[in-house]
Design a protein around this motif. Structure first.
Motif, PDB file in Angstrom:
ATOM      1  N   GLU A   1       0.832  -1.212   0.000  1.00 34.59           N
ATOM      2  CA  GLU A   1       0.000   0.000   0.000  1.00 34.59           C
ATOM      3  C   GLU A   1       0.865   1.261   0.000  1.00 34.59           C
ATOM      4  O   GLU A   1       0.560   2.243  -0.677  1.00 34.59           O
ATOM      5  CB  GLU A   1      -0.909  -0.022   1.228  1.00 34.59           C
ATOM      6  CG  GLU A   1      -1.788   1.213   1.365  1.00 34.59           C
ATOM      7  CD  GLU A   1      -2.769   1.364   0.223  1.00 34.59           C
ATOM      8  OE1 GLU A   1      -3.222   2.488  -0.042  1.00 34.59           O
ATOM      9  OE2 GLU A   1      -3.060   0.336  -0.436  1.00 34.59           O
ATOM     10  N   LYS A   2       1.957   1.223   0.780  1.00 39.36           N
ATOM     11  CA  LYS A   2       2.858   2.394   0.794  1.00 39.36           C
ATOM     12  C   LYS A   2       3.487   2.618  -0.573  1.00 39.36           C
ATOM     13  O   LYS A   2       3.586   3.746  -1.056  1.00 39.36           O
ATOM     14  CB  LYS A   2       3.926   2.176   1.860  1.00 39.36           C
ATOM     15  CG  LYS A   2       4.878   3.358   2.004  1.00 39.36           C
ATOM     16  CD  LYS A   2       5.855   3.137   3.134  1.00 39.36           C
ATOM     17  CE  LYS A   2       6.784   4.343   3.272  1.00 39.36           C
ATOM     18  NZ  LYS A   2       7.781   4.142   4.354  1.00 39.36           N
ATOM     19  N   VAL A   3       3.937   1.507  -1.198  1.00 44.14           N
ATOM     20  CA  VAL A   3       4.520   1.639  -2.546  1.00 44.14           C
ATOM     21  C   VAL A   3       3.484   2.190  -3.529  1.00 44.14           C
ATOM     22  O   VAL A   3       3.764   3.045  -4.356  1.00 44.14           O
ATOM     23  CB  VAL A   3       5.061   0.279  -3.018  1.00 44.14           C
ATOM     24  CG1 VAL A   3       5.506   0.355  -4.470  1.00 44.14           C
ATOM     25  CG2 VAL A   3       6.227  -0.148  -2.132  1.00 44.14           C
ATOM     26  N   ALA A   4       2.208   1.689  -3.398  1.00 50.70           N
ATOM     27  CA  ALA A   4       1.148   2.190  -4.289  1.00 50.70           C
ATOM     28  C   ALA A   4       0.886   3.675  -4.039  1.00 50.70           C
ATOM     29  O   ALA A   4       0.660   4.445  -4.967  1.00 50.70           O
ATOM     30  CB  ALA A   4      -0.131   1.380  -4.076  1.00 50.70           C
ATOM     31  N   ALA A   5       0.912   4.091  -2.736  1.00 51.52           N
ATOM     32  CA  ALA A   5       0.709   5.514  -2.427  1.00 51.52           C
ATOM     33  C   ALA A   5       1.816   6.374  -3.029  1.00 51.52           C
ATOM     34  O   ALA A   5       1.573   7.457  -3.556  1.00 51.52           O
ATOM     35  CB  ALA A   5       0.634   5.716  -0.915  1.00 51.52           C
ATOM     36  N   GLU A   6       3.058   5.871  -2.929  1.00 52.51           N
ATOM     37  CA  GLU A   6       4.169   6.629  -3.547  1.00 52.51           C
ATOM     38  C   GLU A   6       3.997   6.712  -5.058  1.00 52.51           C
ATOM     39  O   GLU A   6       4.266   7.749  -5.675  1.00 52.51           O
ATOM     40  CB  GLU A   6       5.485   5.949  -3.193  1.00 52.51           C
ATOM     41  CG  GLU A   6       5.845   6.026  -1.708  1.00 52.51           C
ATOM     42  CD  GLU A   6       7.088   5.219  -1.369  1.00 52.51           C
ATOM     43  OE1 GLU A   6       7.547   5.292  -0.235  1.00 52.51           O
ATOM     44  OE2 GLU A   6       7.599   4.500  -2.272  1.00 52.51           O
ATOM     45  N   ALA A   7       3.522   5.598  -5.652  1.00 49.98           N
ATOM     46  CA  ALA A   7       3.289   5.635  -7.106  1.00 49.98           C
ATOM     47  C   ALA A   7       2.198   6.628  -7.466  1.00 49.98           C
ATOM     48  O   ALA A   7       2.298   7.372  -8.433  1.00 49.98           O
ATOM     49  CB  ALA A   7       2.934   4.234  -7.616  1.00 49.98           C
ATOM     50  N   ARG A   8       1.107   6.651  -6.616  1.00 44.34           N
ATOM     51  CA  ARG A   8       0.036   7.615  -6.895  1.00 44.34           C
ATOM     52  C   ARG A   8       0.525   9.048  -6.736  1.00 44.34           C
ATOM     53  O   ARG A   8       0.159   9.922  -7.519  1.00 44.34           O
ATOM     54  CB  ARG A   8      -1.141   7.345  -5.953  1.00 44.34           C
ATOM     55  CG  ARG A   8      -1.904   6.083  -6.261  1.00 44.34           C
ATOM     56  CD  ARG A   8      -3.245   6.056  -5.518  1.00 44.34           C
ATOM     57  NE  ARG A   8      -3.070   6.043  -4.087  1.00 44.34           N
ATOM     58  CZ  ARG A   8      -2.963   4.929  -3.351  1.00 44.34           C
ATOM     59  NH1 ARG A   8      -3.054   3.741  -3.928  1.00 44.34           N
ATOM     60  NH2 ARG A   8      -2.833   5.010  -2.030  1.00 44.34           N
TER      61      ARG A   8
END
Length: 524
Positions: A430-437
């Motif tokens: 989820e953190k990686v996805a948030a950084e991607a967003r």
């Protein structure tokens, strides 16, 4: 293209990390922002400096204020008295009102002006300004001027009478506007901060329209929009200046290069000292941005290491607990097996002893009764051995069931730990996805700023929006329904827009690196 910029506004100064080592620091002509605290608020007398402007005494300010208020009241009373008489007469003789209704017409026109101005001042004091009230007050003032001027015949034939009758309402409104400015200044009210001055529309219409569009689209104040526009214009001018130096084979920081800066930055309201200090300011800003980027990278790396350490710690704790449970299970199984084997051996020994005793008794007594007794004894021994054997098997089954229960508990604990590991991995994902967003949002913002700079049409903006959707996924994954919902067009228009977006990507469009084949360069 020339960009007109307002004088600098008061904005919070960014944190300055200081000039890098070996950087030349030029004198700046920027004046510090004026304090909002009144000079009369402090009773301590400050020492006059040579550069400070002389202050008007408090007594003079009070008498001037009293004179202004008295004069405004006198002008307002005279104006309303004359306006009431003119409008009452004109309402009956010229505008078709009855004798009874004509005075109410005069009172309504003048009261509308006073009410709108009073409401505007009241809403300014509660910091809920509504510019429409001032516009309505001015419109009613013009109407009052016209009604007063037309009260004694045609305005074109009697222009001197028209001017004299329309003068008093104008003077009253001017007095109220002067009082409003004093109130806004003394109380630091935001009533005028979100209103673009009228002279700016006349002097620079196109830049002012861009500022107005930014204010309304992004819901920001005029001062903030002006600050952004000014900083963007100065940054563009600085990039053009560096390109000109490179083209002219001049070294940045040389006397000939610095001599070009004041003239280059003159349209943006910078003084000579501010223009000469711009290279140092840009160097400090670049250093600050570099330091912030490095700090964010270090924090991200530290967060990753902490997450990996926590996951490794949980795995080791799980393995340790599982090893302890496995050892306990092995010990329990060993004890149960030993007890079962001991019980069987003891039963067999007792049976052998009883058999030997029966054999000895049969050898001593050879009678029929002895043989029968021997047979009964053998049968009893067999039943005893069978009972003891069944008891031993029951004990073994009980110990096996206990071992099975311990094994199931160990498996359940292992499942709980696996679930915890899965949750930790999901949090990292989820953190990686948030950084991607966040990265995608930054790329989108930079693309929108580039489109604003290039002044693209709405169709070009829609094509770039679809191109960013395709770059984020693939042309096959982006269907026409998603495009239709994203940009709000019909199905046929969505198909055409997708084809144009694919062509734009093939031409090299990539918002992540800031390249757009149809956008003009900032130098151009």
């Amino acid at each position: 293209m020339t960009t007109t910029i307002e004088p600098p506004v008061k904005v919070p100064a960014p944190v300055d990390p200081g000039p890098p080592s070996g950087t030349r620091v030029a004198a700046s002509g920027t004046q510090p922002p004026a304090s909002a605290t009144s000079a009369d608020a402090s009773t301590t007398q400050s020492e006059p400096s040579g550069d400070a402007r002389p202050e008007v005494s408090r007594k003079v300010k009070i008498w001037l204020g009293i004179a202004s208020i008295v004069g405004a009241c006198v002008i307002g009373a005279i104006g309303f008295y004359l306006s009431f008489g003119n409008l009452s007469q004109a309402g009956y003789t010229k505008f078709g009102f009855s004798v009874e209704d004509a005075p109410f017409f005069a009172i309504g026109v003048d009261a509308a002006i006073v009410t709108c101005l009073a409401l505007d001042l009241f809403m300014a004091t509660i910091r809920t300004s509504w510019p429409l009230l001032r516009v309505l007050a001015h419109v009613m003032t013009l109407a009052s001027v016209y009604f007063n001027a037309a009260a004694n015949g045609s305005i074109t034939q009697h222009w001197d009478k028209a001017l004299s009758h329309g003068l008093m309402p104008v003077l009253f409104v001017i007095g109220v506007e002067a009082g409003r400015r004093i109130l806004v200044h003394q109380a630091a009210l935001p009533a005028d901060h979100d209103v673009i001055p009228g002279h700016r529309w006349v002097l620079a219409f196109r830049p002012t329209w861009r500022i107005f569009k930014t204010m309304k689209v992004w819901d920001i104040a005029y001062s903030e929009a002006m600050s952004r526009q000014r900083e963007r214009a100065i940054f563009n001018a600085w990039n053009e200046y560096k390109a000109e130096l490179k083209k002219a084979n001049l070294t940045e920081g040389s006397e000939e290069a610095l001599a070009r800066l004041p003239k280059k930055l003159e349209p943006f309201g910078l003084t000579v000292d501010e223009a000469l200090a711009l290279p140092d300011r840009m160097a400090r800003e670049e250093l600050r941005r570099t330091q912030l980027a490095e700090q964010r990278a270090r924090e991200l790396e530290l967060e990753k290491e902490r997450a990996a350490h926590a996951a490794q710690k949980e795995r080791l704790a799980h393995r340790k607990e599982m090893a302890g449970l496995q050892a306990d299970l092995t010990a329990t199984e060993g004890v149960a097996g030993a007890q079962a084997r001991g019980a069987v051996a003891e039963a067999e020994a007792r049976a052998d002893a009883q058999a030997r005793a029966a054999t000895s008794l049969g050898d001593a007594i050879e009678s029929k009764e002895a043989a029968e007794a021997k047979q009964r004894a053998a049968e009893a021994n067999a039943r005893a051995v069978e009972a003891e054997k069944r008891a031993a098997e029951a004990d073994a089954d009980k110990m096996a069931a206990l071992a099975k229960t311990e094994t199931e508990k160990a498996k359940a604990l292992e499942a709980v730990h696996r679930a915890a590991e899965a949750q930790a991995q999901a949090a990292v994902a989820e953190k990686v996805a948030a950084e991607a967003r966040e990265a995608t949002a930054q790329i989108t913002r930079r693309a929108i700023e580039a489109e604003d700079f290039a002044n693209f049409t709405p169709r070009q903006r829609r094509v770039r929006t679809v191109a960013r959707m395709i770059l984020a996924a693939s042309p096959e994954d982006v269907d026409l329904a998603a495009i239709e919902q994203a940009i709000g067009v019909s199905m046929s228009t969505a198909s055409t827009t997708k084809a144009e977006a694919v062509a734009l990507i093939q031409a090299g469009y990539h918002p992540a690196i800031g390249y757009d084949p149809e956008a003009p360069s900032r130098t151009a």
